[in-house]
Design an enzyme around this catalytic site. Structure first.
Site, PDB file in Angstrom:
ATOM      1  N   HIS A  67     -36.083  28.817  16.034  1.00 51.94           N
ATOM      2  CA  HIS A  67     -34.721  28.969  16.337  1.00 51.94           C
ATOM      3  C   HIS A  67     -34.562  29.061  17.798  1.00 51.94           C
ATOM      4  CE1 HIS A  67     -34.243  30.551  11.806  1.00 51.94           C
ATOM      5  NE2 HIS A  67     -33.317  29.640  12.353  1.00 51.94           N
ATOM      6  N   ASP A  91     -29.166  30.828   7.326  1.00 48.13           N
ATOM      7  CA  ASP A  91     -29.999  32.040   7.349  1.00 48.13           C
ATOM      8  C   ASP A  91     -29.495  32.837   8.451  1.00 48.13           C
ATOM      9  OD1 ASP A  91     -31.402  30.971   9.693  1.00 48.13           O
ATOM     10  OD2 ASP A  91     -32.147  29.451   8.249  1.00 48.13           O
ATOM     11  N   GLY A 144     -20.222  20.311   6.571  1.00 50.10           N
ATOM     12  CA  GLY A 144     -20.378  19.982   8.229  1.00 50.10           C
ATOM     13  C   GLY A 144     -19.842  18.677   8.563  1.00 50.10           C
ATOM     14  N   ASP A 162     -28.352  22.684  12.565  1.00 49.73           N
ATOM     15  CA  ASP A 162     -29.362  23.437  11.966  1.00 49.73           C
ATOM     16  C   ASP A 162     -29.674  23.032  10.658  1.00 49.73           C
ATOM     17  OD1 ASP A 162     -31.522  24.974  11.560  1.00 49.73           O
ATOM     18  OD2 ASP A 162     -30.436  26.810  11.721  1.00 49.73           O
ATOM     19  N   PRO A 169     -27.903  18.018   0.208  1.00 48.39           N
ATOM     20  CA  PRO A 169     -26.579  18.406   1.003  1.00 48.39           C
ATOM     21  C   PRO A 169     -26.525  18.055   2.710  1.00 48.39           C
ATOM     22  CG  PRO A 169     -27.642  20.284   0.296  1.00 48.39           C
ATOM     23  CD  PRO A 169     -28.412  19.096  -0.358  1.00 48.39           C
TER      24      PRO A 169
HETATM   25  N1  SPD Z   1     -38.607  20.676   6.498  1.00 44.89           N
HETATM   26  C1  SPD Z   1     -37.636  21.926   7.087  1.00 44.89           C
HETATM   27  C2  SPD Z   1     -36.707  21.634   8.085  1.00 44.89           C
HETATM   28  C3  SPD Z   1     -35.663  22.695   7.930  1.00 44.89           C
HETATM   29  C4  SPD Z   1     -35.151  22.772   9.448  1.00 44.89           C
HETATM   30  N2  SPD Z   1     -33.995  23.890   9.308  1.00 44.89           N
HETATM   31  C5  SPD Z   1     -34.593  24.975   8.961  1.00 44.89           C
HETATM   32  C6  SPD Z   1     -33.183  26.321   9.006  1.00 44.89           C
HETATM   33  C7  SPD Z   1     -33.676  27.421   9.640  1.00 44.89           C
HETATM   34  N3  SPD Z   1     -32.512  28.033  10.152  1.00 44.89           N
END
Ligand code: SPD
Length: 287
Positions: A67, A91, A144, A162, A169
């Site tokens: 993040h 999340d 989105g 993100d 999706p």
């Molecule tokens: N291969 C997994 C890629 C995920 C990227 N996003 C994750 C979300 C976390 N907030």
């Protein structure tokens, strides 16, 4: 310490291209939502973790390595950061990183799956933390792709994608029309940021994503870091802007107030991470 009964813990793996990436733990919750399989596990090494459709998304004890790297290069460098948009990010980790900046006045979070938000608030409360009750956060349960298509021009100073991997999706969040709409609704001096997969485990998607973003924006560059939970552990985030590479010039004062509490991100880290493109990817992007 007493060993846990074998029935409670087991290996929980993401399978990708003949390799498995796993944690030892136990399943806390499993549900099929309208969009995807949502699984929370309790792991020994990284605490509570989330999988969507069997792919690792985040874990409470290593989420910062994802993040911070997605958010801070954009938030520390855009000309203004009054209005910020997150697509995905149900999340809460990306929202929390954005709202560390007092300059942010409004944050729209557009997540397609209501259950990811509700269940993350319950099982991963530290990810969103205070962001969930921050009046600047506006949660929109929406697609989105439609959100950016329907938004009027020059709406946001920063746009952050993100997403999960480009299937299910998240598929529509990796194509040219979507990036064009993001550019259309980005304000002058703004920065666009997206997770852009692994240069090793998802090499083709990684390269295509950068190339497509470069067709749309004046400038786009990936930076590379490590997310131990994800396939290969080697990950990337791509930043884009019009006019100049704003994302390579963090505003010192903004960055300084943030950096002291970061696990990974700093101006120095970012400078190195933008320079760490593997040679063969550099050659392929130059073709
Ligand atoms: N291969 C997994 C890629 C995920 C990227 N996003 C994750 C979300 C976390 N907030």
């Amino acid at each position: 310490m007493e060993p846990k009964p074998a029935s409670l813990t087991r290996w929980i793996d993401e399978y990708h291209n003949g390799v498995r990436y796993g944690l030892e733990g136990k399943v806390l919750f499993n549900e099929k939502s309208c969009f995807q399989q949502i699984t929370f596990i309790e792991s020994k090494r990284y605490g509570t973790a989330l999988l969507l459709d069997g792919c690792w998304m985040t874990a409470e004890l290593q989420e910062k390595s994802y993040h911070e790297c997605l958010v801070q290069p954009a938030l520390c460098s855009a000309k203004n950061i009054n209005n910020v948009l997150i697509i995905g990010g149900g999340d809460g980790g990306t929202a929390r990183e954005c709202l560390r900046h007092a300059e942010v006045k409004r944050l729209d979070l557009v997540e397609i799956d209501r259950r990811v938000v509700e269940l993350s608030q319950k099982y991963l409360p530290t990810l969103g933390g205070n962001a969930w009750t921050d009046p600047r956060l506006h949660i929109n349960i929406n697609d989105g792709v439609e959100w950016v298509k329907n938004k009027k021009g020059a709406s946001y100073d920063v746009i952050i994608i993100d997403s999960s991997d480009p299937q299910g999706p998240a598929k529509g969040l990796f194509n040219k029309l979507f990036f064009e709409n993001c550019k259309r609704i980005l304000r002058s001096g703004g920065v666009f940021a997206t997770q852009s997969e692994s240069p090793e485990a998802f090499r083709k998607i990684h390269i295509e994503t950068i190339k497509t973003i470069r067709e749309v924006f004046d400038f786009a560059d990936p930076l590379y870091g490590s997310v131990p939970l994800y396939p290969s552990g080697w990950w990337s985030w791509t930043f884009a802007a019009m006019g100049k590479q704003f994302y390579k010039e963090p505003i010192q004062q903004r960055a300084q107030t943030i950096a002291s509490q970061c696990d990974i991100w700093s101006i120095e880290w970012q400078t190195g991470a933008f320079k760490s493109m593997p040679a063969s990817i550099h050659r392929e992007l130059s073709q």
